[in-house]
Design a protein around this motif. Structure first.
Motif, mmCIF file in Angstrom:
data_model
loop_
_atom_site.group_PDB
_atom_site.id
_atom_site.type_symbol
_atom_site.label_atom_id
_atom_site.label_comp_id
_atom_site.label_asym_id
_atom_site.label_seq_id
_atom_site.Cartn_x
_atom_site.Cartn_y
_atom_site.Cartn_z
ATOM 1 N N ALA A 176 1.115 -1.138 0.008
ATOM 2 C CA ALA A 176 0.204 -0.082 0.221
ATOM 3 C C ALA A 176 1.138 1.047 0.130
ATOM 4 N N LEU A 177 2.218 0.983 -0.273
ATOM 5 C CA LEU A 177 3.016 1.615 0.070
ATOM 6 C C LEU A 177 4.046 2.530 -1.116
ATOM 7 N N ASP A 178 4.144 3.442 -1.441
ATOM 8 C CA ASP A 178 4.130 4.560 -2.433
ATOM 9 C C ASP A 178 5.909 3.865 -2.710
ATOM 10 N N MET A 179 6.350 3.348 -4.118
ATOM 11 C CA MET A 179 7.236 3.141 -4.633
ATOM 12 C C MET A 179 8.254 3.769 -4.038
ATOM 13 N N ARG A 180 8.382 5.193 -4.034
ATOM 14 C CA ARG A 180 8.830 6.416 -3.843
ATOM 15 C C ARG A 180 9.689 5.477 -2.683
ATOM 16 N N PHE A 181 8.498 4.978 -1.576
ATOM 17 C CA PHE A 181 9.426 4.978 -0.537
ATOM 18 C C PHE A 181 9.807 3.600 -0.609
ATOM 19 N N HIS A 182 10.020 2.828 -0.771
ATOM 20 C CA HIS A 182 10.654 1.120 -1.662
ATOM 21 C C HIS A 182 12.176 2.031 -1.491
ATOM 22 N N ILE A 183 11.871 2.531 -2.553
ATOM 23 C CA ILE A 183 13.267 2.645 -3.176
ATOM 24 C C ILE A 183 14.094 3.266 -2.563
ATOM 25 N N ARG A 184 13.581 4.768 -1.451
ATOM 26 C CA ARG A 184 14.221 5.297 -0.699
ATOM 27 C C ARG A 184 14.844 4.145 0.153
ATOM 28 N N ASP A 185 14.266 2.737 1.223
ATOM 29 C CA ASP A 185 15.147 1.815 1.536
ATOM 30 C C ASP A 185 15.482 1.072 1.306
ATOM 31 N N LEU A 186 15.643 0.528 -0.203
ATOM 32 C CA LEU A 186 16.340 -0.294 -0.313
ATOM 33 C C LEU A 186 18.254 0.299 -0.980
ATOM 34 N N ILE A 187 17.168 1.701 -0.787
ATOM 35 C CA ILE A 187 18.988 2.650 -1.336
ATOM 36 C C ILE A 187 19.676 2.603 -0.157
ATOM 37 N N GLY A 188 18.469 2.670 1.222
ATOM 38 C CA GLY A 188 18.719 3.118 2.455
ATOM 39 C C GLY A 188 20.020 1.706 3.261
ATOM 40 N N SER A 189 19.241 0.856 2.667
ATOM 41 C CA SER A 189 19.998 -0.368 3.027
ATOM 42 C C SER A 189 20.748 -1.094 2.319
ATOM 43 N N GLY A 190 21.439 -0.421 1.613
ATOM 44 C CA GLY A 190 22.259 -0.998 0.847
ATOM 45 C C GLY A 190 22.408 -1.853 -0.214
ATOM 46 N N HIS A 191 21.048 -1.892 -0.769
ATOM 47 C CA HIS A 191 20.699 -2.835 -1.939
ATOM 48 C C HIS A 191 20.638 -2.549 -3.229
ATOM 49 N N LEU A 192 20.097 -1.445 -3.260
ATOM 50 C CA LEU A 192 20.106 -0.535 -4.292
ATOM 51 C C LEU A 192 21.265 0.485 -4.245
#
Length: 68
Positions: free
Chosen positions: A36-52
C-alpha cells in the motif's frame, strides 16, 4: 509486513531486467501490487539499506541493484 512484500517485489522486478537497472523517473511511476506504500518509499528504503544504488548517467538518474 507490507514493507517487506514491496521490497521483495521491487527487487524481483529489477532482477528481471537485462542490466538490473532502470531509470528512476520510469520506476517511480510503476505501481506495486503487494504494498500500500508508494514506490518512492521502497526505493529510498532499499537505497538506505544498501540493496540499490543511484547511478548518474547522461540520460538521467538510474537505479541499479548493488553487486556487493
Amino acid at each position: 509486513m507490507l514493507s517487506l512484500k514491496g521490497r521483495k517485489e521491487l527487487l524481483s522486478f529489477l532482477n528481471r531486467r537485462k542490466y538490473k537497472e532502470m531509470a528512476l523517473a520510469v520506476l517511480e511511476k510503476k505501481r506495486l501490487r503487494f504494498s500500500a506504500l508508494d514506490m518512492r518509499f521502497h526505493i529510498r528504503d532499499l537505497i538506505g539499506s544498501g540493496h540499490l544504488k543511484i547511478v548518474h548517467t547522461p540520460t538521467g538518474l538510474f537505479i541499479r541493484i548493488s553487486k556487493d
